[in-house]
Design a protein around this motif. Structure first.
Motif, PDB file in Angstrom:
ATOM      1  N   SER A 272       0.796  -1.229   0.000  1.00 36.43           N
ATOM      2  CA  SER A 272       0.000   0.000   0.000  1.00 36.43           C
ATOM      3  C   SER A 272       0.827   1.276   0.000  1.00 36.43           C
ATOM      4  CB  SER A 272      -0.961  -0.009   1.186  1.00 36.43           C
ATOM      5  OG  SER A 272      -0.248  -0.129   2.392  1.00 36.43           O
ATOM      6  N   GLY A 273       2.145   1.187  -0.142  1.00 38.48           N
ATOM      7  CA  GLY A 273       2.954   2.401  -0.245  1.00 38.48           C
ATOM      8  C   GLY A 273       3.072   3.155   1.070  1.00 38.48           C
ATOM      9  N   PRO A 274       3.403   4.456   0.977  1.00 36.81           N
ATOM     10  CA  PRO A 274       3.666   5.218   2.201  1.00 36.81           C
ATOM     11  C   PRO A 274       2.411   5.431   3.060  1.00 36.81           C
ATOM     12  CG  PRO A 274       3.572   6.685   0.302  1.00 36.81           C
ATOM     13  CD  PRO A 274       3.533   5.282  -0.238  1.00 36.81           C
ATOM     14  N   ILE A 275       2.618   5.561   4.367  1.00 40.90           N
ATOM     15  CA  ILE A 275       1.518   5.863   5.290  1.00 40.90           C
ATOM     16  C   ILE A 275       1.090   7.307   5.062  1.00 40.90           C
ATOM     17  CG2 ILE A 275       0.872   6.117   7.719  1.00 40.90           C
ATOM     18  CD1 ILE A 275       1.584   3.287   7.394  1.00 40.90           C
ATOM     19  N   ARG A 276      -0.172   7.496   4.828  1.00 40.80           N
ATOM     20  CA  ARG A 276      -0.712   8.855   4.663  1.00 40.80           C
ATOM     21  C   ARG A 276      -2.093   8.881   5.285  1.00 40.80           C
ATOM     22  NH1 ARG A 276      -1.231   6.706  -1.383  1.00 40.80           N
ATOM     23  NH2 ARG A 276      -0.002   5.126  -0.367  1.00 40.80           N
ATOM     24  N   ILE A 277      -2.666  10.066   5.368  1.00 37.67           N
ATOM     25  CA  ILE A 277      -4.001  10.140   5.942  1.00 37.67           C
ATOM     26  C   ILE A 277      -4.964   9.429   5.000  1.00 37.67           C
ATOM     27  CG2 ILE A 277      -5.871  11.738   6.520  1.00 37.67           C
ATOM     28  CD1 ILE A 277      -3.596  13.567   7.628  1.00 37.67           C
ATOM     29  N   GLY A 278      -5.741   8.505   5.501  1.00 36.11           N
ATOM     30  CA  GLY A 278      -6.664   7.747   4.672  1.00 36.11           C
ATOM     31  C   GLY A 278      -6.110   6.389   4.282  1.00 36.11           C
ATOM     32  N   GLN A 279      -4.804   6.235   4.340  1.00 33.93           N
ATOM     33  CA  GLN A 279      -4.222   4.930   4.006  1.00 33.93           C
ATOM     34  C   GLN A 279      -3.098   4.618   4.977  1.00 33.93           C
ATOM     35  OE1 GLN A 279      -4.477   3.799  -0.132  1.00 33.93           O
ATOM     36  NE2 GLN A 279      -2.387   3.072  -0.044  1.00 33.93           N
ATOM     37  N   GLY A 280      -3.487   4.033   6.086  1.00 33.59           N
ATOM     38  CA  GLY A 280      -2.522   3.835   7.166  1.00 33.59           C
ATOM     39  C   GLY A 280      -2.012   2.411   7.248  1.00 33.59           C
ATOM     40  N   ILE A 281      -1.569   2.061   8.432  1.00 33.87           N
ATOM     41  CA  ILE A 281      -0.926   0.789   8.722  1.00 33.87           C
ATOM     42  C   ILE A 281      -1.885  -0.395   8.562  1.00 33.87           C
ATOM     43  CG2 ILE A 281      -1.441   1.076  11.167  1.00 33.87           C
ATOM     44  CD1 ILE A 281       1.157  -0.264  11.863  1.00 33.87           C
ATOM     45  N   GLU A 282      -3.204  -0.112   8.593  1.00 42.30           N
ATOM     46  CA  GLU A 282      -4.211  -1.178   8.476  1.00 42.30           C
ATOM     47  C   GLU A 282      -4.010  -2.010   7.228  1.00 42.30           C
ATOM     48  OE1 GLU A 282      -4.855   2.041   8.502  1.00 42.30           O
ATOM     49  OE2 GLU A 282      -5.837   2.493  10.405  1.00 42.30           O
ATOM     50  N   PHE A 283      -3.601  -1.339   6.142  1.00 38.24           N
ATOM     51  CA  PHE A 283      -3.477  -2.038   4.868  1.00 38.24           C
ATOM     52  C   PHE A 283      -2.234  -2.912   4.855  1.00 38.24           C
ATOM     53  CE2 PHE A 283      -6.162   1.611   4.298  1.00 38.24           C
ATOM     54  CZ  PHE A 283      -7.262   1.026   3.705  1.00 38.24           C
ATOM     55  N   ASP A 284      -1.234  -2.503   5.596  1.00 35.07           N
ATOM     56  CA  ASP A 284      -0.046  -3.333   5.708  1.00 35.07           C
ATOM     57  C   ASP A 284      -0.387  -4.622   6.443  1.00 35.07           C
ATOM     58  OD1 ASP A 284       2.824  -2.984   4.938  1.00 35.07           O
ATOM     59  OD2 ASP A 284       3.050  -3.771   6.967  1.00 35.07           O
TER      60      ASP A 284
ATOM     61  N   PRO B 197      -5.027  -1.539  17.393  1.00 37.66           N
ATOM     62  CA  PRO B 197      -5.398  -2.870  16.915  1.00 37.66           C
ATOM     63  C   PRO B 197      -4.901  -3.157  15.501  1.00 37.66           C
ATOM     64  CG  PRO B 197      -7.249  -1.378  16.642  1.00 37.66           C
ATOM     65  CD  PRO B 197      -6.148  -0.583  17.319  1.00 37.66           C
ATOM     66  N   ALA B 198      -4.536  -2.100  14.750  1.00 39.40           N
ATOM     67  CA  ALA B 198      -4.207  -2.283  13.335  1.00 39.40           C
ATOM     68  C   ALA B 198      -2.758  -2.699  13.150  1.00 39.40           C
ATOM     69  CB  ALA B 198      -4.504  -1.006  12.555  1.00 39.40           C
ATOM     70  N   THR B 199      -2.281  -3.575  14.026  1.00 38.68           N
ATOM     71  CA  THR B 199      -0.870  -3.936  13.996  1.00 38.68           C
ATOM     72  C   THR B 199      -0.711  -5.457  13.977  1.00 38.68           C
ATOM     73  OG1 THR B 199      -0.928  -3.778  16.406  1.00 38.68           O
ATOM     74  CG2 THR B 199      -0.020  -1.904  15.236  1.00 38.68           C
ATOM     75  N   ILE B 200       0.367  -5.889  13.358  1.00 34.85           N
ATOM     76  CA  ILE B 200       0.697  -7.312  13.388  1.00 34.85           C
ATOM     77  C   ILE B 200       1.108  -7.710  14.810  1.00 34.85           C
ATOM     78  CG2 ILE B 200       2.336  -9.045  12.537  1.00 34.85           C
ATOM     79  CD1 ILE B 200       0.465  -8.269  10.340  1.00 34.85           C
ATOM     80  N   MET B 201       1.747  -6.777  15.530  1.00 37.34           N
ATOM     81  CA  MET B 201       2.229  -7.143  16.864  1.00 37.34           C
ATOM     82  C   MET B 201       1.098  -7.485  17.818  1.00 37.34           C
ATOM     83  SD  MET B 201       3.717  -3.538  18.383  1.00 37.34           S
ATOM     84  CE  MET B 201       4.509  -4.230  19.811  1.00 37.34           C
ATOM     85  N   THR B 202      -0.130  -6.977  17.569  1.00 42.85           N
ATOM     86  CA  THR B 202      -1.239  -7.328  18.464  1.00 42.85           C
ATOM     87  C   THR B 202      -2.000  -8.572  17.992  1.00 42.85           C
ATOM     88  OG1 THR B 202      -2.608  -5.673  17.355  1.00 42.85           O
ATOM     89  CG2 THR B 202      -1.611  -5.018  19.441  1.00 42.85           C
ATOM     90  N   ASP B 203      -1.464  -9.294  17.027  1.00 37.13           N
ATOM     91  CA  ASP B 203      -2.055 -10.598  16.680  1.00 37.13           C
ATOM     92  C   ASP B 203      -1.794 -11.558  17.825  1.00 37.13           C
ATOM     93  OD1 ASP B 203      -3.025  -9.944  14.225  1.00 37.13           O
ATOM     94  OD2 ASP B 203      -1.343 -10.763  13.082  1.00 37.13           O
ATOM     95  N   GLU B 204      -2.738 -12.447  18.051  1.00 35.24           N
ATOM     96  CA  GLU B 204      -2.557 -13.390  19.164  1.00 35.24           C
ATOM     97  C   GLU B 204      -1.340 -14.300  18.955  1.00 35.24           C
ATOM     98  OE1 GLU B 204      -6.768 -14.607  19.326  1.00 35.24           O
ATOM     99  OE2 GLU B 204      -6.620 -14.170  21.474  1.00 35.24           O
ATOM    100  N   GLU B 205      -0.931 -14.476  17.698  1.00 36.65           N
ATOM    101  CA  GLU B 205       0.228 -15.330  17.419  1.00 36.65           C
ATOM    102  C   GLU B 205       1.557 -14.664  17.782  1.00 36.65           C
ATOM    103  OE1 GLU B 205      -2.188 -14.800  15.355  1.00 36.65           O
ATOM    104  OE2 GLU B 205      -2.996 -16.773  14.831  1.00 36.65           O
ATOM    105  N   THR B 206       1.569 -13.338  17.872  1.00 38.43           N
ATOM    106  CA  THR B 206       2.838 -12.640  18.067  1.00 38.43           C
ATOM    107  C   THR B 206       3.402 -12.831  19.472  1.00 38.43           C
ATOM    108  OG1 THR B 206       2.117 -11.010  16.464  1.00 38.43           O
ATOM    109  CG2 THR B 206       4.022 -10.415  17.775  1.00 38.43           C
ATOM    110  N   ALA B 207       2.507 -12.864  20.476  1.00 43.75           N
ATOM    111  CA  ALA B 207       2.981 -12.964  21.851  1.00 43.75           C
ATOM    112  C   ALA B 207       2.172 -14.014  22.606  1.00 43.75           C
ATOM    113  CB  ALA B 207       2.869 -11.606  22.536  1.00 43.75           C
ATOM    114  N   ASP B 208       2.598 -14.292  23.840  1.00 44.01           N
ATOM    115  CA  ASP B 208       1.895 -15.306  24.623  1.00 44.01           C
ATOM    116  C   ASP B 208       0.619 -14.758  25.237  1.00 44.01           C
ATOM    117  OD1 ASP B 208       3.867 -17.708  24.663  1.00 44.01           O
ATOM    118  OD2 ASP B 208       5.081 -15.903  24.886  1.00 44.01           O
TER     119      ASP B 208
END
Lengths: 578, 570
Positions: free
Chosen positions: A11-23, B45-56
C-alpha cells in the motif's frame, strides 16, 4: 493458474486515509497464501512496515507500487496472478492497468472493481437491486447544481468526481454555501463533473463482507457514534451496534449479500450505510479490504484476511464451514485449534441469511438472534489526530478524513469500552479547571443532557452565553465565559490560563462564529486540552463518566478472553445501552 | 526470568508511525526464539504485533501506567523491555519506574539501563557527558520556566533553535530569529514538554546533517549498521528530510571521524542495543557537533534495517536478554554473524510523505517539528535513479521532477521557493536547474550540497534532451535517461513520438534486472530473496522451485553473482 507464485501489492507510504491497516492485511494475505502452498512475494516501498521485512514472504521487491515497476517483476518471477485487494487504493487502482496488460487479477475482477467505482454504473446497479441511495447527480454547471439541490433539498454534499479520499468535499446547507463552494469543487478536478448529492443526517454504519461470489459472510456490523457528516475514518465506531434495531441490521446484511453477489465479489468488500427514518441507504462501496479489517478481525475472532484469500484463490466459504449470514458471538470458551486457522476464535454461531430475511420482513420476531441485546463484549474504535504537529490545520471533524491513527477499547460493558477508547485516544480531563461547553443551536438539547451528567459527577462547568442560558433554564449551574468578540477575559484566555479541563465545542454555520471557534480549537491543541467537536462524541463521553470516576470497573484482560464470560474477573459493570 | 513485557507505541501519529509495529513484531519473535514468554500491551489494533500469534498474551488496552500495572500484576511479569515502543513506550517505562511500580512487582528492566536513557534524553546530563568525553555539543541553554526564558532573551544567539524535552517528533519546537519569536515559541514549548524543559541552542542552519545507526552489546562490542546523510541541511527535522544512505558527500576522513565519535558516545552512555546518533558537520571545515542521541529503536533504525538488510530490532531484543553480537546469526546470509558491519553496493533514498494534499491550508514550511505522516524508500545503483524511483513511489501529483506550480513561478518567487524548506522544495530546486541557474547560486540559497545538485542537474539535462524533436541522437538520449532511472512511460511522456524512440525502448537492455540486498555487497552468499530493480546486465537470484504436486516447497537455491563483484569471494 499455471504458476504457484502470487504477487501481493503493498500500500505504499503511510498517509491520511491509508494507514498501517493495509499493511496488516497484506501481510496476512501473504501468510494465508503460504499456508495454501503458494509462493507469495510482495512489492512495497514503505521502509517502516512489517510487509517490507525480508522474511515476511517468499520474496520481497523493495520497489514503488506502480505499473512500470510491477510488470518487470511479473515477467521475471513468472507470476500466476496478482492480489490487488489488500494494498488500499494504491493497489486497487492498478487493477485496470494490470488487467489490460493481460495480467490475471486474483479475486474480484477488474471489471467488478470498475463497476463499484464508476458512479453511473454503480447507480444503475443499485436501481436494479432496489437498494436506496441518497438522491443526486453528476453536474457540469452551478445552475444544474442548484436545480439538483432544489429537487433533493438542503443540505447537499458537493464534491469533485474522480478524486480520491474525500478531498475538496463540503456539505452545503444553503444556496449561499453552494454557490461559494461549487467553483472550488469544479477546479479541484477541471473538466470532470461535480457530484451533488442529498445529504442524509442519519446514523452511519459499515460492514466488511467476505464473499466467494455465492456465499457472503458478514463478520460484524459497526455502528458509527458520530452522525453522518463525519468521515468514517474519523468517527468513533462500536461493535456490535448499540442503537440499531434487529430489522435495520437484517436490512444491512440483506443489502450486503445482494451487492456482493451482483458484483461477484471474491474476497473482501466494505460497504457504508446511512440510516434515516428507519430506511437503510448505501453510501459507498469499496471492493477491497478496508481500514476496519484488522480491528474487526480481532474483536470478532474471524480470520477475515485468511478467508478472503481462500475465496480469491477459488475456494468456497461453505467448504470451511461458513454460510451466508452474520456472525453472532456468544459467551463461552472458544474451541479454537491453532491447527485449524480458518475457524472463528470466538464462541458463537452464524445467524443465517434466511433467518435474517424473516426478521427483516417482520415475519418473525428477532429475539436474541442477532446477539445485539447482550453481546459478550463491546469494542469501540476511536480516531487519533496529529493536529499538534500541523499548524494552520482546522481540527473540527467533517467529510474529509483528518486522523492519522486509531485505538481500540474492548470490554464487557459499553461504558468501559468507550472509556478505554477515549482515554487511549487522549480524550481525558485535565486535573484542574472546568469543562467548557460552547455548542450550536441544534446541539443544545443534547448538551443539556451531557452537562447534567457532568454536574451529577461533580464536574464544574463553564459555558458561553447561549449555552450558559440554555443550561440555566434547565437548572444546571455553569460559569459564564465571554466569547472572543465579547471582550476580555474570554474563553481563549481561560484556556491559556489552564482553567479549562476539557472543551466541548460544536461547529456553527455562522462564518464569524466559525473563525472564532477555529481559534479556540487551535488554542486547545496548543495547550494540550482535549477538544471534542461533535456532540455525539461528547454524549459518548458522558455515557462513560461512571468509568472515568472509577476506572477499576473497567477490566484488563488479554483481548481473546473478553468473550469468555467465565474468565472475566474484576468487571462488575452491567451494560446499559443508551 | 521468564515472562517479558513489551510495550507498544500506541496509535499512529506524526512522529510515531508503522516502524514500531515492525520493531515490536520482530522483537517479540526474537525473544520467543530465545525461549522467553512475551506479554504485550498496545492500544493500536491495526498492527501485526497485536495478533494473538505474536505474543503469549496480548492486551489491547490504553497505554497508561494504571493499565500497565494491572497487566504486570495479572501476568506476573519478570522483566520489561522498554526500548521498542518508541517515545511512548520509553516514557511509560520511565513513569512505571518513577512511581515504584517496577520495584513493587520486582520487574527487571532489560537492555539499556534507565539511567543511560535519561543521560541520553536529558539535555543537561547529556551535555555534561559529552564534555567529559570531549565530544563537541553546540552551545545551548536549558530553560525550565518562563523566568529562565525571559533572562535568556537578550543574550541568546539568533537564529536559535528551540527544542522541548520529552516530546514526539520535536512537538512545539521551532527556530527563533528574534527575542519576540523566542518568547512565543519558548512559552508554547514549555507547556508541551512532559518535563517542562526546553533546550535553546545555537542554530547550525546550513550545516550538513548526518546520522549513524550504531549497536552495542553488554560485552562492549560496538558496530555501525550504516550512516545516512540528509539532503536537506540542518534546520529541517530528520523525519521531514530527504535522506540518502550511505552518506554521499563526506570524505573518508569525515566518515571515520564521525563513526569514531558515534561509537565513543554509545560506549560512554552504556547503551545495550540499537542507538541513533545525529551529527552536524560544517560543509567548509572538519568541525562537527553532536546534536542528539536516540537510545532506542526509532524511525531511522527501521530505515537503516531496510536499507542494509540488518534487522536492528531483532538483534536489539537479543542483546537485551544478554546475547552478544558475535553469537547472533545474520539471517540474510545465514553464515555470518551480527557483528559484521553491513556493506552497501547500492544507493538508498528516502523521501517523506506529507499530508498537505489533504490539509491544503496547512503550513507547508519545514523546520524542527516533524510534519510527515510516512515515507518511501528507494534502492538503486545511483543517486539519480534512486531519487526518481522514490518520487515515483510517493503517490503525489508529480511523478517526476516536473511541477506545474514552480514552472509558473517568476524568478523572484522561485528564489523564495528554493530558499524556504517545504515539502515541495525538491521540485523548486529542479525548476531552478531547468532555468539554468548556476549550481553555486542554488546551493547558496538552499544550502543543499553541490554534489546533490549536480546529480539533479544530470536528471534535468536528460529530461531536456528527451524533449527535443526526434533526431539521430534520440536512441542515445533514451539510453542515457533509462540509465539515470527514467521508466519507459516517463520517457514517453517527455519525448515526442517517433519510431526511433520506440525502437530504443523496446530494446532488451531497456528492461531492469533485479539485484539483491544481502548486507555484505556480494562478499558472501545470501539466502534471502530481498531484491531491488536496476538497469544492468544480470540479475541476482535465489530461485525457489515449488513441488507443484504436493504444494509443499522444496528450495533449490542457485546464486548467480554478478561477474567481477565477487568471483573470488565465492
Amino acid at each position: 493458474m499455471d504458476s504457484r507464485t502470487v504477487l501481493v501489492l503493498g500500500s505504499g507510504p503511510i498517509r491520511i486515509g491509508q494507514g498501517i491497516e493495509f499493511d496488516y492485511s497484506c501481510v496476512h494475505c501473504v501468510w494465508a497464501l503460504q499456508q495454501m502452498g503458494y509462493r507469495a512475494i510482495l512489492i512495497n516501498n514503505n521502509p517502516e512496515t512489517v510487509s517490507t521485512d525480508f522474511d515476511t514472504g517468499d520474496g520481497l521487491y523493495f520497489e514503488p507500487v506502480t505499473l512500470d515497476d510491477v510488470l518487470p517483476i511479473l515477467e521475471r518471477e513468472k507470476v500466476g496472478g496478482v492480489v490487488v485487494q489488500f494494498g488500499g487504493q494504491t493497489a486497487i487502482n492498478m487493477a485496470e492497468g494490470l488487467a489490460s496488460a493481460g495480467v490475471r487479477i486474483l479475486g474480484t475482477s477488474a471489471d467488478s472493481i470498475a463497476w463499484a467505482e464508476d458512479r453511473d454504473r454503480f447507480d444503475q446497479l443499485l436501481n436494479r437491486l432496489g437498494i436506496p441511495k441518497p438522491a443526486g447527480k453528476a453536474v457540469r454547471s452551478l445552475s444544474e447544481a442548484q436545480e439538483i439541490a432544489a429537487q433533493v433539498g438542503f443540505p447537499v454534499l458537493v464534491r469533485p468526481s474522480f478524486v480520491l479520499g474525500g478531498r475538496a468535499m463540503e456539505i452545503c446547507y444553503d444556496e449561499v454555501q453552494l454557490e461559494a463552494f461549487y467553483g472550488l469543487a469544479e477546479s479541484a478536478n477541471p473538466g470532470q463533473p461535480v457530484l451533488v448529492d442529498q445529504y442524509l443526517l442519519g446514523k452511519e454504519a459499515e460492514v466488511d463482507v467476505i464473499s466467494d461470489g455465492e456465499t457472503t459472510f458478514v463478520p460484524g456490523i459497526m455502528e458509527h457514534i458520530e452522525r453522518a457528516g463525519v468521515h468514517s475514518g474519523d468517527s468513533m465506531a462500536v461493535y456490535p451496534p448499540v442503537t440499531l434495531s434487529p430489522a435495520i441490521c437484517a436490512e444491512i446484511i440483506h443489502q450486503s449479500c445482494q451487492l456482493a453477489r451482483a458484483l461477484q465479489v471474491r474476497g473482501l468488500m466494505n460497504i457504508q450505510f446511512v440510516i434515516q427514518n428507519h430506511q437503510v441507504f448505501v453510501l459507498e462501496v469499496n471492493p477491497r479490504a478496508s481500514r476496519t479489517v484488522p480491528y474487526l478481525s480481532k474483536v470478532t475472532g474471524i480470520p477475515m484476511v485468511q478467508l478472503a484469500t481462500r475465496c480469491m484463490m477459488g475456494e468456497s466459504l461453505k467448504d470451511h464451514g461458513y454460510s451466508s449470514g452474520l456472525w453472532v458471538p456468544t459467551s463461552g470458551r472458544p474451541v479454537h485449534d491453532p491447527a485449524r486457522p480458518l475457524e472463528p476464535r470466538t464462541h458463537g454461531r452464524i445467524c443465517a441469511e434466511a433467518d435474517l430475511e424473516a426478521i427483516r420482513t417482520g415475519q418473525r420476531p428477532a429475539g436474541s438472534a442477532l446477539g445485539i441485546e447482550a453481546p459478550p463484549l463491546y469494542a469501540v474504535k476511536s480516531p487519533v489526530f496529529s493536529f499538534q504537529k500541523l499548524s494552520r490545520v482546522e481540527p473540527s471533524l467533517g467529510p474529509e478524513m483528518k486522523s492519522t491513527g486509531e485505538v481500540l477499547g474492548i470490554d464487557t460493558s459499553y461504558e468501559a469500552a468507550l472509556y478505554k477508547a477515549l482515554v487511549g485516544s487522549g480524550i481525558t480531563f485535565k486535573p484542574t479547571g472546568r469543562v467548557l461547553l460552547t455548542v450550536n443551536q441544534q446541539d443544545k438539547p443534547a448538551a443539556i443532557q451531557i452537562a447534567r451528567e457532568l454536574a451529577k459527577m461533580g464536574y464544574l462547568l463553564a459555558a458561553t452565553s447561549g449555552t450558559h442560558q440554555a443550561l440555566r433554564e434547565a437548572g444546571i449551574e455553569s460559569q459564564l465565559v465571554l466569547k472572543i468578540r465579547e471582550g476580555q477575559p474570554n474563553l481563549l484566555d481561560a484556556i491559556l490560563a489552564g482553567e479549562v479541563s476539557l472543551m466541548i465545542n460544536s461547529p456553527g454555520q455562522d462564518r464569524q462564529e466559525e473563525e472564532e471557534a477555529a481559534r479556540i480549537r487551535r488554542a486547545c491543541i496548543e495547550t494540550g486540552v482535549a477538544c471534542i467537536t461533535s456532540i455525539d462524541t461528547a454524549a459518548a463521553l458522558a455515557h462513560a463518566l461512571p468509568i472515568f470516576e472509577n476506572p477499576e470497573r473497567a477490566s484488563c484482560l488479554p483481548y481473546g478472553e473478553y468473550g469468555q464470560a467465565s474468565s472475566v474477573r474484576g468487571s462488575e459493570t452491567t451494560s446499559t445501552v443508551p | 526470568m521468564k515472562r517479558i513485557l513489551v510495550i507498544g507505541s500506541g496509535p499512529i501519529v506524526i512522529g510515531q508511525a508503522a516502524e514500531f509495529d515492525y520493531a515490536g513484531t520482530q522483537a517479540c519473535k526474537s525473544l520467543r526464539e530465545e525461549g522467553y514468554e512475551v506479554v504485550l500491551i498496545n492500544s493500536n489494533p491495526a498492527t501485526i504485533m497485536t495478533d494473538e500469534e505474536t505474543a503469549d498474551a496480548v492486551y489491547i488496552e490504553p497505554l497508561t501506567p494504571e493499565f500497565c500495572e494491572r497487566v504486570i500484576a495479572r501476568e506476573k511479569v519478570d522483566a520489561l523491555l522498554p526500548t521498542l515502543g518508541g517515545q511512548t513506550g520509553l516514557n511509560l517505562a520511565s513513569l512505571l519506574a518513577d512511581r515504584g511500580i517496577l520495584d513493587k512487582y520486582g520487574v527487571q528492566l532489560l537492555g539499556t539501563p534507565l539511567s543511560a536513557i535519561r543521560k541520553a534524553e536529558d539535555r543537561e546530563e547529556f551535555r555534561a557527558l559529552m564534555r567529559e568525553i570531549k565530544e563537541p555539543v553546540p552551545e545551548s541553554w536549558i530553560v525550565e520556566s518562563n523566568d529562565d526564558l525571559k533572562a535568556l532573551l537578550d543574550h541568546a544567539p539568533y537564529p536559535c533553535i528551540v527544542r522541548p524535552a520529552y516530546t514526539l517528533g520535536g512537538t512545539g519546537g521551532g527556530i527563533a530569529n528574534s527575542p519576540e519569536e523566542l518568547w512565543e515559541i519558548g512559552q508554547r514549548g514549555l507547556k508541551l514538554s512532559m518535563r517542562s524543559q526546553l533546550m535553546i541552542e545555537r542554530s547550525l542552519l546550513g550545516w550538513k546533517e548526518v546520522e549513524y545507526e550504531v549497536m552495542r552489546d553488554r560485552a562492549g562490542n560496538c558496530i555501525t549498521i550504516c550512516n545516512m546523510e540528509n539532503f536537506d541541511p540542518m534546520g529541517v527535522h530528520t523525519g521531514d528530510s530527504i535522506v540518502v544512505a550511505p552518506s554521499q558527500t563526506l570524505s573518508d576522513f569525515e566518515y571515520h571521524m564521525l563513526r569514531t565519535a558515534s561509537l565513543k558516545i554509545i560506549r560512554a552512555l552504556g547503551i545495550e542495543g540499537g542507538c541513533n546518533v545525529q551529527l552536524a558537520v560544517n560543509p567548509d571545515s572538519f568541525d562537527y557537533y553532536v546534536i542528539e542521541v536516540n537510545p532506542r529503536v526509532s524511525r531511522s533504525s527501521a530505515l537503516a534495517s531496510k536499507a542494509t538488510g540488518y534487522p536492528i530490532a531483532r538483534v536489539s531484543a537479543k542483546i537485551a536478554v544478554g546475547r552478544t553480537l558475535d553469537e547472533i546469526e545474520n539471517q540474510v546470509t545465514k553464515t555470518t554473524k551480527a557483528c559484521f558491519e553491513p556493506a552497501l553496493d547500492y544507493c538508498v533514498v528516502k523521501i517523506p510523505r506529507w499530508p498537505f494534499d489533504k490539509f491544503t491550508t496547512g503550513d507547508r514550511t519545514l523546520f524542527t517539528q516533524m510534519k510527515a505522516t510516512g515515507e518511501v524508500m528507494a534502492i538503486d545503483r545511483s543517486f539519480e535513479s534512486a531519487l526518481l524511483k522514490a518520487i515515483r513511489g510517493l503517490e503525489v501529483q508529480s511523478k517526476d521532477l516536473r511541477h506545474p506550480k514552480f514552472s509558473a513561478q517568476s524568478e523572484e518567487e522561485l528564489k523564495t521557493s528554493v530558499r524556504q524548506p517545504t515539502d515541495e522544495r525538491l521540485w523548486a530546486i529542479a525548476e531552478a536547474l531547468r532555468r539554468r541557474w548556476p549550481i553555486a547560486e542554488i546551493s547558496r540559497l538552499c544550502r543543499v550540497d553541490k554534489w546533490f545538485l549536480v546529480k539533479m542537474q544530470n536528471l534535468i539535462e536528460a529530461e531536456q534532451a528527451l524533449g527535443q524533436p526526434d533526431h539521430e541522437g534520440t536512441e542515445q538520449n533514451v539510453a542515457r535517461a533509462l540509465q539515470l532511472g527514467f521508466t519507459p512511460s516517463q520517457i514517453r511522456a517527455l519525448a515526442p513520438e517517433s519510431p526511433r524512440l520506440e525502437a530504443a525502448l523496446s530494446n532488451r537492455s531497456s528492461r531492469p534486472v533485479h539485484k539483491m540486498v544481502d548486507t555484505c555487497a556480494g562478499e558472501f552468499e545470501s539466502k534471502t530473496p530481498y531484491y531491488y530493480a536496476t538497469l544492468g546486465r544480470d540479475s541476482d537470484d535465489v530461485l525457489i522451485e515449488l513441488n507443484e504436486g504436493e504444494g509443499a516447497s522444496q528450495a533449490v537455491i542457485q546464486t548467480q553473482i554478478e561477474l567481477g563483484v565477487s568471483s573470488e569471494a565465492r
